[in-house]
Write an enzyme that holds these catalytic residues in place. Structure first.
Site, PDB file in Angstrom:
ATOM      1  CG  HIS A  68      -4.591  -9.083  58.556  1.00  0.00           C
ATOM      2  ND1 HIS A  68      -4.409  -8.503  59.796  1.00  0.00           N
ATOM      3  CD2 HIS A  68      -4.783  -8.062  57.692  1.00  0.00           C
ATOM      4  CE1 HIS A  68      -4.477  -7.181  59.673  1.00  0.00           C
ATOM      5  NE2 HIS A  68      -4.699  -6.893  58.415  1.00  0.00           N
ATOM      6  CE  LYS A  78      -3.491 -14.913  62.712  1.00  0.00           C
ATOM      7  NZ  LYS A  78      -3.974 -13.635  62.187  1.00  0.00           N
ATOM      8  CE1 TYR A 138      -1.615 -12.881  65.835  1.00  0.00           C
ATOM      9  CE2 TYR A 138      -2.351 -10.973  67.083  1.00  0.00           C
ATOM     10  CZ  TYR A 138      -1.650 -11.513  66.018  1.00  0.00           C
ATOM     11  OH  TYR A 138      -0.992 -10.687  65.147  1.00  0.00           O
ATOM     12  CE  LYS A 175      -0.315  -4.749  56.178  1.00  0.00           C
ATOM     13  NZ  LYS A 175       0.746  -5.575  56.787  1.00  0.00           N
ATOM     14  CG  ASP A 176      -5.750  -3.901  57.365  1.00  0.00           C
ATOM     15  OD1 ASP A 176      -4.834  -4.621  56.932  1.00  0.00           O
ATOM     16  OD2 ASP A 176      -6.113  -3.907  58.561  1.00  0.00           O
TER      17      ASP A 176
END
Length: 186
Positions: A68, A78, A138, A175-176
């Site tokens: 992502h 991040k 994160y 989605k991935d």
């Protein structure tokens, strides 16, 4: 706090000082002052990242999240860590013009070792859970913006991530699985 450079310019690994005794342990999971000081000592420049949002996920063995990224003005740096369990964490350089464009760096993170992984803006990020379960946290330096979300398919041969799980054990979101390959994005 110890900072270790990665093979790609930008990401780095943080090993915090952990104080343990017969009661358990204590460590500072984040100190802006200590991070900025350690970063400056290793890289010779200011860190310049202000985190504005914390996120946490819980996943079971085999879950792969990613790869992502956030685009444009909504790009995110991040600082990731594992509270419990263990993960294989990946950062892919998606900075056009970079000498390592399309290359990745990976690190094993666990609740036991307490290491953290900093991923700057301009990188796609993903991880695979290696333990029975994992709690993953994160910090982000920019707020999530759904319209700026992007991703790269997990098994893109142009990147060649060597995931340490058998494919039959991998679990993905719908989605991935629909993300394009790296070459299709650029």
């Amino acid at each position: 706090m110890k900072i270790t450079r990665c093979d790609i310019e930008g990401p780095f690994i943080i090993e915090p000082e952990v104080f343990g005794d017969n009661r358990g342990y204590f460590f500072e999971s984040y100190s802006k002052h200590k991070l900025e000081s350690a970063y400056s000592a290793v890289f010779g420049r200011d860190f310049g990242v202000d985190f504005v949002q914390d996120n946490e996920s819980f996943s079971r063995y085999g879950v792969v999240r990613g790869l992502h990224f956030q685009k444009g003005e909504h790009a995110q740096a991040k600082l990731v860590r594992v509270v419990s369990g263990s993960v294989f964490d990946v950062a892919v350089d998606i900075r056009p013009g970079s000498g390592t464009f399309g290359k990745y760096v990976s690190v094993l993170l666990s609740g036991d070792d307490k290491r953290q992984f900093f991923i700057p803006r301009g990188f796609a990020h993903g991880f695979a859970v290696l333990s029975e379960t994992a709690v993953f946290q994160y910090k982000c330096d920019n707020y999530y913006c759904p319209s700026s979300e992007g991703g790269i398919i997990w098994n893109d041969p142009a990147i060649g991530v060597k995931w340490p799980l058998p494919e039959k054990d991998m679990i993905f979101s719908e989605k991935d699985l629909k993300y394009p390959g790296f070459v299709e994005l650029w």
